[in-house]
Design an enzyme around this catalytic site. Structure first.
Site, short mmCIF file in Angstrom:
data_model
loop_
_atom_site.label_atom_id
_atom_site.label_comp_id
_atom_site.label_asym_id
_atom_site.label_seq_id
_atom_site.Cartn_x
_atom_site.Cartn_y
_atom_site.Cartn_z
N HIS A 1 16.91 88.85 19.58
CA HIS A 1 15.62 89.02 18.88
C HIS A 1 14.45 88.69 19.79
O HIS A 1 14.50 87.78 20.62
CB HIS A 1 15.58 88.23 17.57
CG HIS A 1 15.63 86.73 17.67
ND1 HIS A 1 14.51 85.96 17.90
CD2 HIS A 1 16.64 85.85 17.53
CE1 HIS A 1 14.83 84.68 17.90
NE2 HIS A 1 16.13 84.58 17.69
N ASP B 1 15.07 81.06 22.86
CA ASP B 1 15.41 81.54 21.52
C ASP B 1 14.35 82.57 21.11
O ASP B 1 13.30 82.19 20.59
CB ASP B 1 15.44 80.35 20.57
CG ASP B 1 15.89 80.69 19.17
OD1 ASP B 1 16.32 81.84 18.93
OD2 ASP B 1 15.82 79.81 18.30
N GLU C 1 13.18 87.64 13.52
CA GLU C 1 14.42 86.93 13.20
C GLU C 1 14.13 85.55 12.66
O GLU C 1 14.80 85.07 11.74
CB GLU C 1 15.29 86.83 14.47
CG GLU C 1 16.71 86.30 14.21
CD GLU C 1 16.84 84.80 14.39
OE1 GLU C 1 17.96 84.28 14.19
OE2 GLU C 1 15.84 84.12 14.71
N GLU C 2 13.13 84.88 13.23
CA GLU C 2 12.88 83.48 12.91
C GLU C 2 12.35 83.26 11.50
O GLU C 2 12.29 82.12 11.03
CB GLU C 2 11.89 82.88 13.93
CG GLU C 2 12.41 82.81 15.36
CD GLU C 2 13.53 81.80 15.55
OE1 GLU C 2 13.90 81.12 14.56
OE2 GLU C 2 14.05 81.70 16.67
N ASP D 1 22.48 85.16 20.85
CA ASP D 1 21.41 84.21 20.54
C ASP D 1 21.69 82.91 21.29
O ASP D 1 22.59 82.84 22.12
CB ASP D 1 21.36 83.99 19.03
CG ASP D 1 19.97 83.66 18.52
OD1 ASP D 1 19.24 82.92 19.21
OD2 ASP D 1 19.61 84.13 17.41
N HIS E 1 13.92 75.32 19.61
CA HIS E 1 12.82 75.14 18.66
C HIS E 1 11.89 74.00 19.10
O HIS E 1 11.40 73.22 18.29
CB HIS E 1 13.34 74.94 17.24
CG HIS E 1 13.80 76.22 16.60
ND1 HIS E 1 13.49 76.57 15.31
CD2 HIS E 1 14.53 77.25 17.09
CE1 HIS E 1 14.02 77.75 15.03
NE2 HIS E 1 14.66 78.18 16.11
#
Length: 362
Positions: A68, A182, A214-215, A237, A325
């Protein structure tokens, strides 16, 4: 920084690009630049996911390999009278990793550097100092003295905000630090698989996809899968690396440098047993290292792909990564290389008959 090889330059370009959910133009253009040479067709769906097709020998079946494009970030929601920016998160953030971090506000007049601030602890009551600052009490300081000056800088509600962290090769040159691993690493894997399939025989058409949004709910993979209509789906991922202090095997079992993770289940999907067995058997045959893992929270684009059409046997293959994250994450180059190697072998081995057998072995 020392001279980067071609692969590292691709990784730098992908991670340095800025793109929160709903504004993935920059990373999409980078991915398109690198993957176009190896694709027979390039298209996008109506949400902006990039779809690169490499035609197979028979062309009867379709394999979709999806990373993504989006990264977690923020969106400006308001500017106060003194020029401080209020914001909302876009994607999952943990309050404790945000304060005093540099950010880049993307405006129509260009990017502006700011820092996330809050009340200083020196003026808080003792009990309040012990508690994490809530996101609603944070703001972004761009050095503006008023709402008018912030507007003159080009800031307005809806502008995207991304973390600041330049791509860095660490002293151990196998370890790479960047924002947005990510999931630009998944996009890089998709690019590299199509590249390494050049001159290789493969029966099925292989699609390298950079999905959007995606997130915030695995959205782009859903629309991209509806467009591609794959027979087999892979999400590539990041996963959790469990090799830092305080993390036990009960928390996370994978270590960086010991191979990509084969995800057994996560919050979005239980992996397809037939596909999982096929991939791990192939990895064993070619002596490609891998690790099993599972996540009770979080999900990957495989969660949307496997529910498209009449159902698509799907699997998530992830790269163990520290500090996901946050502003700066770290992964191991060997895990990237082994994930690519594994998916190349998978693409070569997945002919129509094999896919039929996998579907029967759910």
């Amino acid at each position: 920084m020392a001279q980067l090889d071609n692969t590292l330059q691709m990784l730098k370009d992908l991670t340095d690009a800025n793109g929160i959910p709903g504004n993935e133009r920059e990373p999409r253009e980078v991915m398109k630049k690198y993957i176009s040479e190896y694709a027979d067709d390039i298209s996008t769906d109506h949400l902006g996911s990039l779809i690169a097709k490499k035609s197979g020998k028979a062309g009867a079946s379709k394999i979709m390999i999806t990373g993504h494009l989006d990264e977690i970030g923020f969106m400006i929601s308001n500017v106060d009278d003194n020029g401080f920016l209020k914001f909302q998160t876009v994607g999952g953030w943990w309050n404790q990793v945000m304060l005093a971090q540099r950010v880049r506000v993307m405006t129509n007049k260009g990017d502006i550097i700011g820092v996330i601030g809050s009340k200083p602890p020196h003026i808080l009551p003792p009990e309040q100092r012990k508690k994490p600052v809530e996101i609603k009490d944070m703001f972004i300081d761009i050095g503006a003295s008023s709402k008018k000056e912030a507007a003159e800088f080009g800031v307005r509600p809806g502008d995207s905000v991304v973390p600041v962290c330049d791509f860095t090769v660490m002293n151990n040159e196998k370890l790479l630090m960047a924002k947005a691993w990510d999931n630009r690493i998944g996009c890089a894997i998709a690019i590299e698989v199509l590249k390494r399939l050049q001159g290789q025989e493969h029966s099925a058409d292989v699609y390298g996809v950079g999905a959007v949004q995606e997130e915030i709910g695995l959205r782009g993979a859903k629309t991209a899968a509806n467009k591609v209509q794959p027979d087999i789906g892979f999400a590539v991922d990041v996963g959790i690396a469990g090799d830092t202090p305080g993390v036990s095997d009960n928390d996370a079992i994978a270590d960086m440098g010991k191979g990509p993770q084969i995800l057994i289940y996560d919050h979005s999907m239980v992996s397809h047993k037939g596909l999982r067995d096929f991939v791990t058997d192939l990895a064993d045959k070619h002596e490609i290292p891998y690790q099993f893992d599972a996540m009770s929270g979080g999900g990957t684009d495989a969660g949307s792909i496997h529910l498209s059409g009449h159902g698509v046997p799907s699997l998530a293959i992830t790269v163990p990564t520290r500090y996901i994250h946050t502003h700066a994450a770290i992964l191991h180059r060997d895990d990237f290389e082994h994930a690519v190697q594994l998916l190349v072998e998978v693409a070569k081995a997945l002919d129509e008959e094999t896919i039929k057998e996998i579907k029967q072995n759910a």
